[in-house]
Design a protein around this motif. Structure first.
Motif, PDB file in Angstrom:
ATOM      1  N   ASP A   1      13.966   7.182  16.990  1.00  0.00           N
ATOM      2  CA  ASP A   1      14.074   8.614  16.721  1.00  0.00           C
ATOM      3  C   ASP A   1      14.653   8.788  15.329  1.00  0.00           C
ATOM      4  O   ASP A   1      15.717   8.225  15.015  1.00  0.00           O
TER       5      ASP A   1
ATOM      6  N   ILE B   1      17.709   8.715  23.668  1.00  0.00           N
ATOM      7  CA  ILE B   1      16.355   8.906  24.187  1.00  0.00           C
ATOM      8  C   ILE B   1      16.264   8.517  25.663  1.00  0.00           C
ATOM      9  O   ILE B   1      17.083   7.752  26.173  1.00  0.00           O
TER      10      ILE B   1
ATOM     11  N   ASP C   1      13.688  12.781  23.251  1.00  0.00           N
ATOM     12  CA  ASP C   1      15.015  12.714  22.613  1.00  0.00           C
ATOM     13  C   ASP C   1      15.925  13.805  23.170  1.00  0.00           C
ATOM     14  O   ASP C   1      15.473  14.744  23.818  1.00  0.00           O
TER      15      ASP C   1
END
Length: 162
Positions: A34, A40, A93
């Motif tokens: 991410d 996540i 996320d």
């Protein structure tokens, strides 16, 4: 209250299409990252994820990233079919907004896995020939002992003269 924040979905890096011979095990690694370094969640969805005894997928919840996981499936002969199996790897996320983690953006990666039968080997072909050998011998003996006569098909006029 509406808050503005920059967020991009996670990135899943892995192959998409696989072909495996029945009886073999497929093992594939994947990576999820991410850009904003948010925690996540990774999960499997779709046909193979619903058949839980078939495939193992590393699933995580609120994990720091980058995250390395894997997929593993020990295929069997009964898994052979024309249509490929599908598995969706979903990564989401969890950005921190206003002091608490929220569900953010997600990315999905579809994997198609085709399970095929093994090609015949010389030994398997030989074993099939041995199974057919008695039939071929009987056919040969029959043709030798009872040769076919030359048969003519009679038309309607010839049948009238018999």
């Amino acid at each position: 209250e509406i808050m503005d924040y920059n967020n991009t979905p996670p990135v899943i890096k892995m192959e998409s299409d696989f072909c495996v011979i029945a009886g073999k095990t497929i093992k594939e690694n994947f990576n999820v990252s991410d850009k904003e370094d948010h925690k996540i969640t990774v999960e499997g969805l779709g046909e193979l994820a619903q058949i839980t005894n078939k495939i193992k997928l590393t699933e995580v919840k609120d994990k720091k990233q980058p995250f390395d996981g894997n997929i593993e499936w020990s295929t069997k002969c009964e898994d052979v079919r024309n249509k490929p199996y599908s598995l969706i790897v979903k990564a989401q996320d969890h950005p921190i907004v206003g002091g608490k983690a929220i569900k953010g953006l997600s990315a999905q990666h579809i994997i198609k896995i085709k399970v095929v039968g093994d090609s015949p080997t010389y030994m398997s072909l030989l074993s099939h020939l041995f199974l057919l050998f008695p039939i071929l011998c009987n056919l040969l003996i029959y043709k030798t002992n009872y040769p076919h006569q030359n048969r003519k098909q009679l038309n309607y006029e010839q049948m009238g003269h018999l």
